[in-house]
Design an enzyme around this catalytic site. Structure first.
Site, PDB file in Angstrom:
ATOM      1  N   GLY A   1       0.954  -1.206   0.392  1.00 26.20           N
ATOM      2  CA  GLY A   1       0.171   0.083  -0.125  1.00 26.20           C
ATOM      3  C   GLY A   1       0.912   1.383   0.397  1.00 26.20           C
TER       4      GLY A   1
ATOM      5  N   HIS B   1       4.668   1.914  -8.236  1.00 25.01           N
ATOM      6  CA  HIS B   1       3.249   1.159  -7.750  1.00 25.01           C
ATOM      7  C   HIS B   1       2.931   0.839  -9.521  1.00 25.01           C
ATOM      8  CE1 HIS B   1       3.963   1.583  -3.124  1.00 25.01           C
ATOM      9  NE2 HIS B   1       4.324   0.091  -3.697  1.00 25.01           N
TER      10      HIS B   1
ATOM     11  N   ASP C   1      13.948  -3.196  -5.295  1.00 21.53           N
ATOM     12  CA  ASP C   1      14.002  -4.002  -4.256  1.00 21.53           C
ATOM     13  C   ASP C   1      14.554  -5.387  -5.336  1.00 21.53           C
ATOM     14  OD1 ASP C   1      12.302  -2.949  -1.840  1.00 21.53           O
ATOM     15  OD2 ASP C   1      11.030  -2.390  -3.410  1.00 21.53           O
TER      16      ASP C   1
HETATM   17  O1  PAF Z   1       8.280  -4.949  -1.728  1.00 25.30           O
HETATM   18  C1  PAF Z   1       7.260  -4.847  -1.174  1.00 25.30           C
HETATM   19  O2  PAF Z   1       5.961  -3.706  -0.612  1.00 25.30           O
HETATM   20  C2  PAF Z   1       6.879  -6.313  -0.530  1.00 25.30           C
HETATM   21  O3  PAF Z   1       8.039  -6.980  -0.030  1.00 25.30           O
HETATM   22  C3  PAF Z   1       5.695  -7.583  -0.843  1.00 25.30           C
HETATM   23  C4  PAF Z   1       6.712  -8.045  -1.923  1.00 25.30           C
HETATM   24  C5  PAF Z   1       4.497  -6.472  -0.895  1.00 25.30           C
HETATM   25  C6  PAF Z   1       5.685  -7.813   0.175  1.00 25.30           C
HETATM   26  O4  PAF Z   1       4.675  -7.635   1.061  1.00 25.30           O
END
Ligand code: PAF
Length: 281
Positions: free
Chosen positions: A31, A37, A151
């Site tokens: 979120g 995103h 990430d």
């Molecule tokens: O990258 C993220 O936001 C989190 O590590 C994920 C992949 C949603 C897992 O909780």
């Protein structure tokens, strides 16, 4: 856009879509959604018939002194953004729905890739990530899953357990989304003051210098790390956690960059820990 909060609901929805022959793309998120995103949603929208986003601040991937309680939660605003991108369904469970009383199964990647970079600094973090992502892939019956390159170690870990557990999911890595200033977009940027945000530009600036050196032929990992460290040292608000180079996605140590490698950094700006990276090909 459908909103599901229970395991039963998301399972029934995914079953229905599979029965109709649809491909399902999963975008797991915690979120506090930003443009980064949205690049995941768009990649999924392009590739899959059905896009499912999850919005779940996963308690088991946070250490005891980390920011689980203070992590930004803004579900209504998140839904507005997801709807605009044409996401079909959002899964937004409560922690007890994912980890009910008596819960006892965790996914641990033991190949060593979790012992370096963020894995070395955040014990248990990738066990929490691997556990929740396995559950989400399974619940959503995902054919494709989408993660951001910011990430990158997370992507390496996900690729490892997807291969090891023979999960039938293709893992897509979407390039880092940056603000015009160069700052990598992150939900944690919201923690920073204007002065800190300005200071945080040193991360992308330092990586840019390393990229230029690499493009000019520099292949020594030590030299590339040195370029980054020297630039980071110019910013008084920056406290370096790590500057490192590993092969990608195997995350093996590198002396001379001769295969695809990850130059990754983690830096505290004030109390906010930021990560950023470039991939050297
Ligand atoms: O990258 C993220 O936001 C989190 O590590 C994920 C992949 C949603 C897992 O909780």
């Amino acid at each position: 856009m459908k909103i599901f909060t229970t395991v039963k609901e998301i399972q029934a929805y995914a079953k229905e879509q599979k029965a109709a022959g649809k491909t399902i793309g999963l975008c797991p998120t915690m979120g506090a959604l930003h443009e980064g995103h949205m690049t995941l949603m768009r990649a999924a929208r392009k590739k899959c018939d059905i896009v499912i986003a999850s919005v779940f601040v996963n308690p088991v991937q946070f250490g005891p002194n980390e920011d689980y309680d203070k992590y930004p939660r803004q579900f209504d605003a998140d839904c507005e953004k997801l709807e605009k991108e044409g996401v079909d369904a959002v899964f937004h469970p409560e922690p007890l729905e994912m980890y009910p009383e008596g819960y006892g199964t965790y996914v641990t990647v033991e190949s060593g890739i979790t012992n370096v970079l963020c894995g070395a600094r955040r014990p248990g973090h990738f066990r929490g990530v691997a556990t929740v992502v396995t559950k989400l892939m399974n619940l959503a019956r995902a054919d494709e899953a989408f993660f951001g390159q910011k990430d990158a170690q997370q992507v390496a870990v996900v690729r490892r357990f997807v291969a090891d557990l023979n999960l039938n999911v293709h893992v897509n890595m979407v390039p880092i989304c940056r603000e015009e200033s160069g700052l990598a977009r992150s939900s944690r940027n919201a923690y920073m003051s204007a002065e800190e945000k300005q200071a945080a530009l040193v991360l992308s600036r330092s990586l840019k210098k390393a990229r230029e050196a690499y493009d000019a032929g520099e292949r020594s990992a030590a030299a590339l790390k040195d370029i980054v460290s020297k630039e980071l040292a110019t910013e008084k608000l920056a406290k370096v956690d790590y500057v490192d180079v590993y092969t990608f996605p195997a995350l093996q140590p590198v002396e001379t960059v001769s295969e695809e490698s990850l130059l990754a950094i983690a830096v505290y700006i004030g109390k906010t820990r930021l990560i950023d990276n470039i991939i050297l090909k």
